[in-house]
Design an enzyme around this catalytic site. Structure first.
Site, short mmCIF file in Angstrom:
data_model
loop_
_atom_site.label_atom_id
_atom_site.label_comp_id
_atom_site.label_asym_id
_atom_site.label_seq_id
_atom_site.Cartn_x
_atom_site.Cartn_y
_atom_site.Cartn_z
N HIS A 1 -49.70 45.10 3.83
CA HIS A 1 -49.12 44.75 2.54
C HIS A 1 -50.09 45.05 1.40
O HIS A 1 -50.10 44.35 0.39
CB HIS A 1 -48.68 43.28 2.50
CG HIS A 1 -47.47 43.01 3.34
ND1 HIS A 1 -47.05 41.74 3.67
CD2 HIS A 1 -46.60 43.85 3.95
CE1 HIS A 1 -45.97 41.81 4.42
NE2 HIS A 1 -45.67 43.09 4.60
N ARG B 1 -48.88 34.82 5.77
CA ARG B 1 -47.88 33.75 5.75
C ARG B 1 -47.62 33.16 7.13
O ARG B 1 -47.02 32.09 7.25
CB ARG B 1 -46.58 34.27 5.15
CG ARG B 1 -45.83 35.29 6.00
CD ARG B 1 -44.63 35.84 5.23
NE ARG B 1 -43.75 36.68 6.04
CZ ARG B 1 -43.90 37.98 6.25
NH1 ARG B 1 -44.95 38.59 5.70
NH2 ARG B 1 -43.03 38.66 6.99
N TYR C 1 -49.94 41.16 11.55
CA TYR C 1 -49.61 42.58 11.59
C TYR C 1 -50.64 43.37 12.39
O TYR C 1 -50.30 44.37 13.03
CB TYR C 1 -49.50 43.14 10.17
CG TYR C 1 -48.16 42.89 9.52
CD1 TYR C 1 -47.12 43.80 9.65
CD2 TYR C 1 -47.93 41.75 8.77
CE1 TYR C 1 -45.89 43.58 9.04
CE2 TYR C 1 -46.72 41.51 8.16
CZ TYR C 1 -45.69 42.43 8.30
OH TYR C 1 -44.48 42.21 7.71
#
Length: 853
Positions: free
Chosen positions: A277, A340, A286
Site C-alpha cells: 500500500h 489493519r 501482505y
C-alpha cells in the site's frame, strides 16, 4: 539480505516460449515437437497445482495428513448442505447475491471447497472422485456466471480486491481441480470464465497486468499473476503464462527507493523491510501472503521449462532470514508490521503458522546448509512457541507430510536463524526490533515516507497513534495472546499505547464521523471514493510530515530517534486542501530517542507539548493480564521509601509482575517526574476495534504507567528505562552499570553506559552537537563503543536525505582498522574525524573500527 535487481530477475526467467519485444514478454510459436513440450508443461503445471491444494497419493495416506483431509471433507459437506438449503437469489444459504461482493466471493470460495474435497486423491471420503458432485460445482459456476458475474456492467461493486483477485483466485483453482470433468461436461466454461476474469481486471491494461498500476504491486501482483499462470495452463496459452511469470518476477527485485520501477514502492528493501500500500509496514500480513504465493508459484512451475533458477529461491530465503525472522518472537508475529490486521482475531501464532508452511516448502529448493538452516528454524519455532502449531491449518497436504518429516529428522537440530542477540533497524519501513534471549522490543515509527497507521473497511477503527513511537515488549515464556493481539487493542485505550505521547482529547472513528467505512465526496476535486488515491492519502493510511525517523546499529546495540509530527490530513486541512466537513486531528509534539542495550531500553523525550492549549500524556507502558492472574506493583520513591499499589507518586523505580505468567518489567525514572500508576479491570467488545469482529466481550486487567504534561507547563522532558524481567534488587541498585543521560533536548539526546563502554546519540539539530567525548554534525544517529584499544563507530542518516555526516571522537590518536565503503578517517584537533558518505544510503548504518596508536 540477498538482493536482486529488476534486470537480474528477468534474466533468470527461462527462455522457453518467451522473447522480449516492444518492452514486454511475448509468446514464441512452438512448432512440432516444441508444441508437444508445451502441452507437457501445461499438464505438469496443472498437476503440480492440484497436488499443492489436494495432495497426492503419497501424502494423502500419511497419518499426519488425516486431520487435514477430514477437515476438507467436513467443510465440503457443510457447503453442500448450504447449497441444498439455498433460497431465492442464493447459491448457498445465507449468502444473498446481487448487491454483496463479499457474498459472491464467498459463493465462489464454497464451490472451490467442494471441488477440493472431490479432488483429494486417496482421501477416505465419499466425496473423493465423485463426478456428480464435480458436475454440480460446474453447474454452480455456470449459474453464478449467468446471473451475477458474467455481465460486467452489473458487477464490480464493493471492494476492487474481490473482483480482481478474490473471486479469480477461487475460480482459477476450482477450474484447475476439475479441469478434466469441466472440459468434458461444460467445454465452454474455462474460456468463458477466463474472458470474464480478464474483463474484471479493470485496474490493469487490456485485461492484463499493468505494472504501472498502483493496484498491481507486491502481494496483489503475486496473486494476480499466479492466477494467470493457472489460467494459461488451462487454456494452453504460452503467452499468458510467460507474461504472468515475467510480471511476477518483478516482486523478487529489491526496491531501490532512488530508482523506482513503475513508481512502485511496494516490496522488499535492502534492510529487510517490506512495504505494501505504498507506505505501510506490512511484513506480517501482505508480506506473508507474498511469501506464500511466490513459494506456491515455484512449486507450480517445478519440473516445467518455465521453472526459475536457484537465485530467485535464494532471494526468498533472504526474505525469511532478514525480513521475517527478526519479527517472530517465540512463534508470534509482532504487531508493528500487521497494518489493519492487528484488529483481527486470528493473528500472531496463526500468522507464523502460514510462514512456517512456506519455509518448509522453500527448504526443498535449497541445498546443504541453507536447507538445513531453514528446517532447523522450523523446529526452533515449534519448540519455542507457546501455541501448538497445528499443521492441519496448512494449505497443502504435501507440506504437512514434509513438516512431519522435518520434525522426525533427529539429524536436524532446532536452531534460530537469528543470533541470540540482535538489533535491527528496519529504517525503510520505520520500524525497529531489538532481540535478547529473555525479551524482544519492537518499536513502530512513522515519517513523511511511512504511514502513521492503517485503517480500512471498518478494520482497526482506533489506530491514531500506532506508529507514534508505540512499543511492544514481548517477554519470554509468556503466551502472547494474553499479552497482545486483538485483546490488547480492545481493552487498552488508543491514547495510552506503550511509548506514545498523545494529546488529551477524544477522537471519533471513521464510521462515527461519516456514517460509513470511508469518507465519500466524489464531487470534490480530490474525488473521494472508496478506492481513490485521496482516500488512501487522507483516510486509510496517512503519512506523517516529519523527515527524522531512523537509527543506527552497532553489533547487537541500537539507537533510533523520531520527531513526532502532524499527519498529512491535518496539515492539508489547515492549508484549505480538504473539504470543510473532513475531520482531521492535530497531534502532540515530542522529540524521542530509544537506546537499546543488553538489560534495558532507555527512552528520552524532549519538547513534549500537547499543542493547541491541550494537555498531553506520555505512556511509559501498558500491559494486560487475565483477571485471574496474580499481579503486583511495587517500587520506591526518590527518598528511598517503599511504594506499592496505584496512584501518583515521585518514584525512582517501579516493578510490575505477573506471577501467574512468570514475567516482570521494571521501570526506572532517570529524571524527576510524577508517575501515574493505574491497574483497572476493563471490559469491551472486540467490535470496538473491528466492525466485523464477533461481539465478544473481553475482560482484562489493564496496567498502565504514564506521566501527565499540563499545557501550562511548557514543553516537557522525560527520561526512563524499561528493564525486562528485572527483580527488585536489580532495580534498587540501578543504574549499577554506570548508565547516565548526557543530553536530553530537542537538538540532541544521548546516553553513556560505562559498563559497555558505549556512547549513543541522536542528533536532531543542524550543525555540531556534543555527547561526551563525541561530537556529531547532525542530524545523525551515532553509536561509539570502546573495548580496550579498539573503538567502533556506527553512523546512520535518519532523515534519508543527507549527503554526508561527520563525527569527531576525542581522545587518544587512532588509526583505521576497517570501514565500510564511504567512510573516511581524517585527523582532528584532540582526536579523529570520520566523514561518512550517506548519499542515497536510505538509513543504512556505516561502521568503522579504529585502534589506538
Amino acid at each position: 539480505m540477498p538482493q536482486i535487481s529488476r534486470r537480474q530477475a528477468l534474466s533468470l526467467i527461462p527462455a522457453a516460449s518467451l522473447l522480449v519485444g516492444a518492452g514486454r514478454w511475448e509468446a514464441v510459436a512452438r512448432p512440432g515437437a516444441a508444441a508437444a513440450d508445451a502441452a507437457t508443461d501445461h499438464s505438469r503445471l496443472l498437476r503440480n497445482t492440484i497436488e499443492i491444494f489436494a495432495g497426492d497419493a503419497g501424502s494423502n495416506v500419511r497419518p499426519e495428513v488425516a486431520g487435514k483431509l477430514a477437515a476438507v471433507a467436513r467443510t465440503a459437506r457443510s457447503r453442500l448442505s448450504a447449497m441444498d438449503d439455498a433460497g431465492d437469489g442464493e447459491l448457498f444459504a445465507g449468502q444473498p447475491l446481487g448487491a454483496s461482493d463479499v457474498a459472491l466471493r464467498n459463493s465462489y470460495q464454497y464451490l472451490y471447497e467442494i471441488a477440493l474435497a472431490t479432488a483429494t486423491e486417496g482421501a477416505d471420503s465419499e466425496l473423493a472422485g465423485d463426478v456428480d458432485v464435480q458436475r454440480r460445482v460446474a453447474d454452480g459456476l455456470v449459474w453464478l456466471h449467468e446471473n451475477y458475474y458474467g455481465d460486467q456492467s452489473q458487477g464490480y461493486y464493493g471492494n476492487w480486491y474481490n473482483w480482481e483477485i478474490g473471486i479469480s483466485t477461487h475460480v482459477s483453482k476450482t477450474l484447475a481441480l476439475l479441469a478434466d470433468v469441466v472440459r468434458d461436461y461444460r467445454p465452454d466454461l474455462i474460456p468463458t470464465y477466463v474472458a470474464s476474469m480478464d474483463a474484471y481486471l479493470r485496474e490493469g491494461e487490456n485485461g492484463d497486468v499493468d505494472l504501472d498500476s498502483r493496484f498491481h504491486t507486491g502481494a496483489n501482483l503475486a496473486d494476480i499473476t499466479a492466477n494467470r499462470v493457472i489460467q494459461g495452463a488451462l487454456l494452453g496459452d504460452d503467452a499468458r503464462i510467460g507474461k504472468a511469470i515475467s510480471d511476477q518476477s518483478t516482486v523478487f527485485a529489491t526496491i531501490d527507493p532512488y530508482n523506482l520501477r513503475h513508481g512502485v514502492t511496494d516490496g522488499y528493501y535492502q534492510d529487510g523491510s517490506f512495504i505494501q500500500h505504498h507506505s505501510v509496514a506490512y511484513t506480517g500480513s501482505y508480506g506473508k501472503a507474498l511469501l506464500t504465493r511466490v513459494v506456491q508459484s515455484v512449486k507450480m512451475l517445478d519440473g516445467t521449462s518455465y521453472a526459475s533458477g536457484g537465485d530467485l529461491v535464494d532471494v526468498v530465503r533472504g526474505w525469511v532470514v532478514n525480513g521475517f525472522a527478526p519479527l517472530i518472537f517465540e512463534g508470534w508475529m509482532m504487531e508493528i508490521v500487521k497494518g489493519r490486521a492487528v484488529s483481527r482475531t486470528t493473528t500472531g501464532y496463526t500468522d507464523v503458522g502460514i510462514i512456517v508452511e512456506a519455509i518448509v516448502d522453500l527448504a526443498d529448493y535449497l541445498d546443504g546448509d541453507d536447507a538445513r538452516a531453514l528446517q532447523g528454524y522450523v523446529k526452533f519455532i515449534r519448540s519455542t512457541s507457546r501455541a501448538t502449531l497445528n499443521p492441519d491449518g496448512f494449505v497443502s497436504p504435501v507440506t504437512i507430510a514434509k513438516y512431519a518429516d522435518v520434525l522426525a529428522d533427529d539429524s536436524i537440530p532446532a536452531a534460530d536463524v537469528n543470533p541470540p542477540e540482535r538489533s535491527v533497524a528496519f529504517n525503510a519501513m520505520d520500524k525497529t526490533v531489538h532481540l535478547r534471549p529473555g525479551f524482544a522490543f519492537a518499536l513502530a515509527r512513522s515519517s513523511d515516507r511511512i504511514s502513521k497507521y492503517e485503517y480500512m473497511n471498518g478494520e482497526n477503527l482506533m489506530p491514531w497513534f500506532q506508529a507514534d513511537g508505540a512499543h511492544y515488549l514481548y517477554l519470554s515464556g509468556q503466551d502472547q495472546t494474553k499479552a497482545f493481539g486483538v485483546d490488547f487493542y480492545t481493552v487498552v485505550s488508543p491514547y495510552r499505547l506503550p511509548g506514545v505521547t498523545a494529546p488529551v482529547e477524544e477522537r471519533l472513528t471513521v464510521p462515527e464521523l461519516y456514517g460509513g467505512f470511508w469518507y465519500e465526496n466524489p464531487e470534490h476535486p480530490l474525488g473521494f471514493t472508496s478506492s481513490s488515491e485521496s482516500q488512501n492519502t487522507y483516510v486509510y493510511f496517512p503519512r506523517g510530515t516529519n523527515r527524522h525517523s531512523g537509527g543506527a546499529v552497532l553489533g547487537a546495540y541500537g539507537a533510533t530517534g523520531m520527531v513526532q509530527s502532524d499527519d498529512v490530513p491535518y496539515v492539508d486541512k489547515q492549508a484549505g486542501v480538504l473539504p470543510e466537513d473532513f475531520v482531521a486531528y492535530q497531534n502532540a509534539r515530542s522529540t524521542k530517542s530509544w537506546f537499546m542495550l543488553d538489560d534495558e531500553v532507555v527512552v528520552l523525550a524532549a519538547g513534549i507539548d500537547g499543542q493547541g492549549g491541550r494537555d498531553a500524556v506520555t505512556t511509559l507502558d501498558s500491559r494486560i493480564a487475565d483477571v485471574s492472574d496474580e499481579l503486583s506493583v511495587v517500587g520506591a520513591s526518590r527518598d528511598g521509601r517503599e511504594w506499592s499499589g496505584t496512584g501518583t507518586a515521585d518514584v525512582a523505580w517501579l516493578r510490575y509482575a505477573n506471577s501467574t505468567e512468570g514475567v516482570a518489567v521494571g521501570y526506572v525514572m532517570l529524571d524527576a517526574a510524577r508517575v501515574n500508576v493505574d491497574l483497572e479491570q476493563v471490559t469491551r467488545s472486540r467490535r470496538v476495534v473491528r466492525a466485523s469482529n464477533p461481539d465478544t466481550q473481553v475482560t482484562k486487567n489493564v496496567f498502565g504507567v504514564s506521566v501527565f504534561h499540563p499545557a501550562g507547563d511548557g514543553p516537557a522532558t522525560l527520561a526512563y528505562a524499561l528493564v525486562p524481567d528485572a527483580d527488585e534488587a536489580q532495580l534498587r541498585a540501578y543504574p549499577d552499570g554506570g548508565l547516565s543521560v548526557l543530553a536530553n533536548n530537542p537538538r540532541v539526546q544521548a546516553i553513556k553506559h560505562t559498563g559497555l563502554g558505549l556512547i549513543a546519540a541522536n542528533v536532531f539539530g543542524d550543525g555540531w552537537q556534543a555527547a561526551g567525548h563525541v561530537a556529531v554534525h547532525g542530524p545523525a544517529s551515532v553509536l561509539v563503543r570502546q573495548d580496550g584499544d579498539e573503538t567502533t563507530v556506527a553512523v546512520s542518516d535518519p532523515t534519508m536525505n543527507r549527503a554526508d555526516i561527520s563525527v569527531v571522537v576525542r581522545g587518544r590518536p587512532m588509526t583505521l582498522v576497517s570501514a565500510d565503503d564511504g567512510v573516511e578517517l581524517r585527523p582532528a584537533h584532540g582526536g579523529i574525524r570520520l566523514n561518512v558518505r550517506t548519499h542515497q544510503a536510505y538509513g543504512r548504518t556505516f561502521t568503522a573500527r579504529l585502534r589506538a596508536r
